[in-house]
Design an enzyme around this catalytic site. Structure first.
Site, PDB file in Angstrom:
ATOM      1  N   SER A  67       0.797  -1.230   0.000  1.00  0.00           N
ATOM      2  CA  SER A  67       0.000   0.000   0.000  1.00  0.00           C
ATOM      3  C   SER A  67       0.831   1.282   0.000  1.00  0.00           C
ATOM      4  O   SER A  67       0.302   2.352  -0.271  1.00  0.00           O
ATOM      5  CB  SER A  67      -0.955   0.026   1.191  1.00  0.00           C
ATOM      6  OG  SER A  67      -0.269   0.246   2.396  1.00  0.00           O
ATOM      7  N   LYS A 104       0.810   4.373   6.915  1.00  0.00           N
ATOM      8  CA  LYS A 104       0.166   5.225   5.915  1.00  0.00           C
ATOM      9  C   LYS A 104       0.637   6.664   6.110  1.00  0.00           C
ATOM     10  O   LYS A 104       1.152   7.043   7.158  1.00  0.00           O
ATOM     11  CB  LYS A 104      -1.365   5.210   6.059  1.00  0.00           C
ATOM     12  CG  LYS A 104      -2.017   3.855   5.878  1.00  0.00           C
ATOM     13  CD  LYS A 104      -2.058   3.418   4.439  1.00  0.00           C
ATOM     14  CE  LYS A 104      -2.806   2.121   4.233  1.00  0.00           C
ATOM     15  NZ  LYS A 104      -2.046   0.929   4.591  1.00  0.00           N
TER      16      LYS A 104
END
Length: 146
Positions: A67, A104
């Site tokens: 990701s 993230k």
């Protein structure tokens, strides 16, 4: 070095009992035309001193997943994470979200906090009041194996 695993990240806690210093070439290594060797100077370098600013608040974690590939964080990379750095917009953070660890980019906006992946195949995550959410630390460095 001690470890702790979750389904997304494997955490490593540094062992500072025996720091290692290795040879360091301070002239740089040319990625273009070769440079003359007469300018060669050797020093000693401690990766602990270079990568870790706050010993008591730093830990490592290994990335699992894709990701964050567009931010340069690939599967199996080793992250250096500092818990003493305050979270802020656009920082890459290791977070605990609803029972799972994730890494993230933080996006702080008027309407709230988002966890932004760096891969178009993944969707941003909006943090809301129902989420169990904790920012564990800010990523300061990434160590890659070639």
């Amino acid at each position: 070095m001690t470890t702790h695993s979750s389904s997304k990240l494997t955490f490593f806690f540094p062992d500072y009992t025996d720091p290692i210093e290795i040879a360091y070439l301070d002239t740089g290594i040319s990625a273009g035309f070769p440079s003359p060797t007469e300018d060669f100077t050797e020093q000693r370098l401690s990766l602990d001193k270079l990568l870790i600013k706050n010993k008591q608040s730093t830990f490592f974690a290994r990335v699992s997943g894709q990701s964050m590939i567009d931010a340069g964080l690939n599967d199996n990379d080793l992250l250096v994470i500092d818990r003493s750095i305050p979270p802020s917009d656009n920082r890459i953070a290791v977070c605990f979200l609803d029972g799972e660890f994730t890494v993230k980019r933080l996006k702080v906006e008027k309407d709230g906090v988002w966890l932004q992946p760096a891969n178009p195949k993944y969707h941003p995550i909006k943090i809301n009041e129902e989420n169990h959410f904790v920012i564990w630390g800010i990523v300061t460095n990434v160590i890659k194996r070639l």
